[in-house]
Design a protein around this motif. Structure first.
Motif, short mmCIF file in Angstrom:
data_model
loop_
_atom_site.label_atom_id
_atom_site.label_comp_id
_atom_site.label_asym_id
_atom_site.label_seq_id
_atom_site.Cartn_x
_atom_site.Cartn_y
_atom_site.Cartn_z
N UNK A 265 0.83 -1.11 -0.37
CA UNK A 265 -0.22 0.56 0.03
C UNK A 265 0.42 0.75 -0.17
N UNK A 266 0.47 1.87 -0.64
CA UNK A 266 1.59 3.30 -0.87
C UNK A 266 0.05 4.45 -0.76
N UNK A 268 -0.35 9.05 -0.03
CA UNK A 268 0.83 9.79 -0.35
C UNK A 268 -0.24 11.10 0.28
N UNK B 18 -5.41 -9.82 10.11
CA UNK B 18 -3.76 -9.10 9.79
C UNK B 18 -3.78 -7.92 10.21
N UNK B 22 0.10 -7.50 12.89
CA UNK B 22 0.55 -6.16 12.77
C UNK B 22 0.54 -5.22 14.35
N UNK B 126 -9.92 7.49 5.88
CA UNK B 126 -8.95 8.77 5.70
C UNK B 126 -9.38 9.89 4.53
N UNK B 269 -4.01 14.06 -1.59
CA UNK B 269 -4.28 13.16 -0.69
C UNK B 269 -4.14 12.00 -1.78
N UNK B 270 -3.86 10.80 -1.49
CA UNK B 270 -3.72 9.50 -2.72
C UNK B 270 -3.44 8.45 -1.89
N UNK B 271 -3.82 7.54 -2.52
CA UNK B 271 -3.68 5.85 -1.46
C UNK B 271 -3.71 4.65 -3.18
N UNK B 272 -2.76 4.40 -2.98
CA UNK B 272 -2.81 2.95 -3.61
C UNK B 272 -3.00 2.19 -3.05
N UNK B 273 -3.27 1.30 -3.26
CA UNK B 273 -4.10 -0.30 -2.44
C UNK B 273 -3.90 -1.68 -2.60
N UNK B 274 -3.39 -2.41 -2.61
CA UNK B 274 -2.98 -3.61 -3.46
C UNK B 274 -3.65 -4.56 -2.76
N UNK B 275 -4.67 -4.56 -1.92
CA UNK B 275 -6.28 -5.09 -1.32
C UNK B 275 -7.03 -4.10 0.03
N UNK B 278 -7.54 -5.47 3.40
CA UNK B 278 -6.61 -5.55 4.36
C UNK B 278 -6.19 -3.81 4.87
N UNK B 279 -6.51 -3.69 3.75
CA UNK B 279 -6.21 -1.62 4.17
C UNK B 279 -6.99 -1.26 4.99
N UNK B 282 -6.79 -2.25 8.53
CA UNK B 282 -5.42 -1.49 9.25
C UNK B 282 -5.73 0.07 9.91
N UNK B 283 -7.05 0.68 8.83
CA UNK B 283 -7.92 1.82 9.35
C UNK B 283 -8.02 1.08 11.08
#
Lengths: 326, 326
Positions: A265-266, A268, B18, B22, B126, B269-275, B278-279, B282-283
């Motif tokens: 995850x990125x 920014x 998950x 962490x 977010x 504000x930018x998000x790039x999320x593979x899942x 899961x992200x 996490x929040x």
């Protein structure tokens, strides 16, 4: 309505003044200065400009005092002095001295039953928020901060101190390849040189040794020696025409992993600012709103933007925020 | 240490599991399900999987209950029911019903002396934070939100309901030209069609009328008719191989002006999320930390992420945050 006073009418003071004018719930009631008040013409019609010696007469007419001095010598003295009598907001940005500055402001604010909000702006400030949120939601990850493209006042000043230099402007510029590598989700280890370049526009005295000036800039310890630096000599007219603004900006990026498959995850946060002091002033104005609210609720002591519920910075009600911005 | 329980073990429940793994200051103590507990094998070794009917026996062993059901039918019932006995966190994301959901959760949490944190995740979550901060610091400006590139579950489901469709995956994609126009500081008025395109990957039954399916997708009211939509027919193997992930992301951008010269500022504000799950999980885990803290301090009632001081989401102390992240 929050009644605001400004102490210090430089670039930041004018930025705060411009920001207060945009906020319908705020009113600028006075500008205090250490200079001769007659030498200052404020942008806001009708606002009194007063000697700082008169400030104690305004304790009951000011809800928040905006401390717009510098971090090197002004704020370490001013914040703790005024925090006892006023709610105050400052932009103290010497990162390594923040814990001490916080402790002093906290003691003074608690003694006076007031709120101080220190280290507002964008770094520290909004960038600190980004780092804190990003670390909280992606504990397994790597942080990157890039600054620029923007004017570094400290580096511009350093060039001006070189013999034969009339004036100078230095831009800090993120290296595009480094930025793209980070944005793509990689976690590269980047040296100082790999992250930023430095662009210098220099006005030299007539007949000055340009080769020497360029060499002195590029080899200057701490400021330039660890960077790829370009130096361009220009005329004073060109400097005034093309480099009179104070733009800045930057990026906070965190790359993190979640789950058993290390999914990436990125996140920014990016700023592009045409005026560093006007944007910083806008952040300070939002923090003033929060300071006033917290004090009206009976809170006192020193806060940073990390301690303030986001809704307190907004002029809108909690109901409105839930209905429209959540 | 915050003792976490999960109710609902779908994609989001697994994402929360998950995330908790962490966080060194969190411990997963139970997973509750409406299904047969024996049908579930959790990823976390040793954690009990229990029927939701047993949940009241765990009131004293759970600090925060994570409600991982859906916003359509689960959360409107579950949040108000459990908020009376547990600190709860949910990801309720039906924006227009948030005020009602908040009111119901607030009443239940206050009755029980507990904290509920609703509508966590990234939108709402977010992205809401970004909108609130950006509006507070740039009151004179224009907001833009872009979603994607990412999988829309709702649009994928809509395609699956068409006769002759075996499976489908729909990606929402921001239009690059629109994004660049906004990022450059312009404030364009953008139609729905100008902001996003929709990419559909469809597995059809053997012998199905592909032209009809494509037409039914592209003309589907609300879902697709206002967008430029592309439809590609692929095999089930291709779908499984190339489209099994649940990536998502997006952008919140505000362009604002300050001062008498209308200087421009762009905050992004930018998000790039593979899942996505899961992200989102996490929040929710970070919000659980805040919920537990607020309740330990004696607070109760419903909160959103807009009401939570950022420092409360972090596992680090306030001293650490000031010294290292501010």
């Amino acid at each position: 309505m929050t009644r605001i006073a400004i102490l210090g009418y430089g670039n930041l003071g004018r930025g705060v003044e411009a920001a207060v004018a945009k906020n319908a719930d705020q009113q600028l009631v006075a500008i205090f200065t250490r200079r001769d008040p007659k030498s200052i013409t404020p942008a806001t019609e009708g606002v009194p400009v007063l000697s700082v010696d008169e400030i104690d007469n305004y304790v009951n007419q000011v809800d928040v005092l905006m401390l717009c001095g510098g971090s090197a010598t002004d704020l370490p003295e001013q914040t703790k002095a005024y925090a006892r009598r006023f709610n105050v907001v400052d932009s103290f940005d010497t990162h390594k001295h923040i814990p001490q500055h916080f402790a002093e402001a906290d003691e003074a604010s608690k003694a006076g039953g007031k709120i101080s909000v220190i280290s507002c702006g964008w770094d520290p400030g909004l960038f600190s928020l980004a780092r804190t949120y990003f670390n909280a939601v992606l504990p397994d990850g790597t942080d990157y901060t890039f600054w620029g493209r923007g004017v570094s006042q400290g580096h511009s000043d350093a060039i001006r101190r070189i013999a034969g230099v009339v004036d100078a402007r230095q831009y800090t510029v993120p290296v595009p390849e480094a930025l793209e590598a980070v944005r793509s989700g990689e976690c590269p280890t980047l040296s100082t040189r790999q992250k930023h370049t430095r662009e210098c526009y220099v006005v030299a005295e007539e007949g000055a040794d340009l080769a020497r000036i360029e060499r002195e800039i590029k080899t200057m310890p701490n400021y330039f020696d660890e960077y790829d630096t370009t130096v361009e000599f220009i005329t004073l007219d060109e400097l005034r025409k093309n480099h009179s603004g104070i733009p800045h900006g930057g990026f906070v990026i965190r790359n993190g992993k979640t789950g058993r498959n290390d999914l990436r995850h990125t996140v920014e946060f990016r700023l592009q600012l045409e005026s560093n002091p006007e944007f910083t002033g806008s952040v300070l104005a939002a923090c003033a709103r929060a300071a006033h609210r917290m004090n009206l609720e009976g809170q006192c002591g020193c806060k940073t933007i990390l301690d303030i519920p986001p809704a307190y910075l907004s002029a809108e009600s909690a109901d409105y925020l839930r209905a429209h911005l959540l």
